[in-house]
Enzyme design. Structure first.
Site, PDB file in Angstrom:
ATOM      1  NE  ARG A 121     -31.563 -57.296  44.358  1.00 39.36           N
ATOM      2  CZ  ARG A 121     -30.714 -56.848  43.283  1.00 39.36           C
ATOM      3  NH1 ARG A 121     -31.183 -56.922  42.110  1.00 39.36           N
ATOM      4  NH2 ARG A 121     -29.489 -56.249  43.527  1.00 39.36           N
ATOM      5  CB  SER A 166     -25.157 -49.433  49.117  1.00 40.06           C
ATOM      6  OG  SER A 166     -25.970 -49.551  47.985  1.00 40.06           O
ATOM      7  CD  GLN A 168     -27.619 -50.745  43.108  1.00 42.13           C
ATOM      8  OE1 GLN A 168     -28.482 -51.132  43.849  1.00 42.13           O
ATOM      9  NE2 GLN A 168     -27.026 -51.718  42.216  1.00 42.13           N
ATOM     10  CG  ASP A 315     -21.090 -56.328  41.454  1.00 46.12           C
ATOM     11  OD1 ASP A 315     -21.846 -56.668  42.327  1.00 46.12           O
ATOM     12  OD2 ASP A 315     -21.045 -55.459  40.755  1.00 46.12           O
ATOM     13  NE  ARG A 388     -22.208 -58.800  38.830  1.00 38.20           N
ATOM     14  CZ  ARG A 388     -21.652 -58.184  37.700  1.00 38.20           C
ATOM     15  NH1 ARG A 388     -20.738 -58.706  36.864  1.00 38.20           N
ATOM     16  NH2 ARG A 388     -22.091 -56.922  37.341  1.00 38.20           N
TER      17      ARG A 388
END
Ligand code: S3P
Length: 450
Positions: A121, A166, A168, A315, A388
């Site tokens: 990632r 983002s 995050q 998501d 997911r």
């Protein structure tokens, strides 16, 4: 572990879903930085969130967990201990990115490691701005990938224009900003979920909104200890909301769901697709709004999802793609290239699985074009190790002719450990009504009771 899924009977249910994943991570971290004991209720005891709990314990914070959803966090007034060993983030990118921000401004060194899937990632997105703040971070993998070796440093506030929306990235910088000198500002192209800033405010840390999509924090503030109840995760509810929405006559109530408007864009998309959706905020006392969502199903029609909606449904796009395959007309998802760097390349995974189930799909660089036919056929599909994707295709199986098998489904433990139980309830509503607390009460007809 695999899911074996068959067509669902008519949905008429009232459910709750487990605690919000994003909020659970943040509640633990910010409570740990506070000046006292914080009781967190409704915590999501999933693999990802437990990584954050373990990480904060490794940093010297006492965290009791008398029951899976209840945490008692003993904040130490921003004081953290040097970890005795590497901090293992498992497969949780949220843990790694938020901790990179938190640890960059400490006076000790640390090393963040994770599974090989996490090491693929992108971390450059947090490393670059943190280095601008003075952080000393070495990424040991290729192309700035994990493990991350962090040398404690004195940080200074900067203004950073993030090229991507983002949460995050924003959260990593806000946590670093709490330990930096002066003011740290993050601007983003579109507004991402705002749980970090809300959680900081709830713990009486001041942040400032700056113009369109900017947020600032001043360093040197200590969160005031508070108790907090984490609302249900609307992204987990999304699987069942779409299931009810795509079933003409289906009817679902989700209680105690988080209704933060940076997370509820899914509901607007479902309305556009033809479902009836009502949302009632019942509580705003703890800063994160929460309440009930009611969905009544219909024959869905295709829609376009792009632009500023994307970060706010990021998501939910796998399950919305399934909704698109069940709808009439074309559903187009654009500007969603972020999906390529989630737990798997979600664009490729969705296209692969939808095709296996008989849908017509065009894979685009930044999204998907789905030509709905209103039906799917059962197939053997892969999770690609992505929670997911596993859950979205289990729901697809509820609408397919024949049996659908979702392989390698254990990854659902990252965000929704009881998903399999809930799935069972939707396939066999009568039996499960008595055996599991996930569906708190169904509203059966009288004859069901007898
Ligand atoms: C999250 C933010 C989103 C989301 C992820 C959780 C968070 O990622 O996809 O599941 O808790 O901040 P990005 O911030 O990378 O878009």
């Amino acid at each position: 572990m695999e899911f074996r899924v068959k067509r669902a009977p008519r949905i008429e249910a009232e459910i709750t879903v487990p605690g919000d994943k994003s909020i659970s991570h943040r509640a633990v971290i910010i409570a740990a930085l506070s000046n006292g004991v914080c009781v967190l209720r409704g915590f999501l005891p999933s693999e990802d969130c437990l990584r954050t709990v373990q990480a904060m314990r490794a940093l010297g914070i006492k965290i009791e967990q008398p029951t899976p959803e209840l945490l008692i966090v003993h904040g130490k007034k921003r004081f953290l201990n040097p970890p005795a060993a590497d901090i293992d983030c498992g497969n949780s990118a949220t843990t790694m990115r938020l901790l990179a921000g938190l640890l960059a401004g400490q006076q000790f060194d640390s090393r963040l490691v994770g599974l090989s899937t996490l090491s693929r990632r992108p971390m450059e997105r947090v490393i670059t701005p943190l280095r601008q703040m003075g952080a000393l971070i070495v990424a040991e993998g290729p192309n700035e990938s994990p493990p991350l070796r962090i040398t404690g440093a004195n940080l200074r506030g900067v203004e950073y224009d993030s090229p991507i929306a983002s949460a995050q990235v924003k959260s990593a910088l806000l946590l670093a900003g709490l330990f930096a000198k002066g003011k740290t500002t993050v601007n983003e192209p579109f507004v991402s979920r705002n749980h970090t800033e809300l959680m900081l405010n709830y713990f009486l840390v001041r942040t400032l909104r700056e113009g369109d999509g900017g947020i600032s924090i001043f360093g040197d503030q200590t969160p005031e200890s508070r108790d907090f109840t984490i609302p249900g995760d609307i992204s987990s509810a999304a699987f069942w909301l779409v299931a009810a929405a795509a079933q003409p006559g289906g009817h679902l109530l989700v209680r105690h769901a988080g209704l933060n408007d940076t997370r509820t864009t899914l509901l607007g998309v479902l309305i556009r697709m033809g479902a009836q959706v009502r949302e009632a905020i019942e509580d705003v006392d703890q800063i994160e709004p929460r309440g009930t969502v009611e969905v009544t199903g219909a024959s869905l029609r295709g829609t376009v999802i792009q632009g500023k909606e994307i970060p706010q449904v990021i998501d939910e796009l796998p399950i919305l793609a399934v909704a698109g395959a069940l709808a009439s007309g074309t559903t187009t998802i654009r500007q969603a290239q972020e999906l390529r760097v989630k737990e798997t390349d979600r664009i490729a995974a969705i296209a692969h699985n939808l095709r296996a189930m008989g849908a017509q799909v065009i894979e685009l660089n930044d999204g998907l074009e789905i030509h709905g036919r209103g039906s799917l056929r059962g197939a053997r599909v892969a999770s690609f190790g992505d929670h997911r994707i596993a859950m979205a295709f289990a729901v697809a199986g509820l609408f397919a002719d024949g049996e659908t098998i979702v392989q390698d489904a254990q990854c659902v433990h990252e965000s929704y450990p009881d998903f399999g139980k809930a799935l069972d309830e939707f396939m066999n509503p009568k039996r499960v009504r008595m055996t599991t607390p996930v569906i708190s009460s169904l509203t059966p007809s009288r004859s069901d009771e007898e």
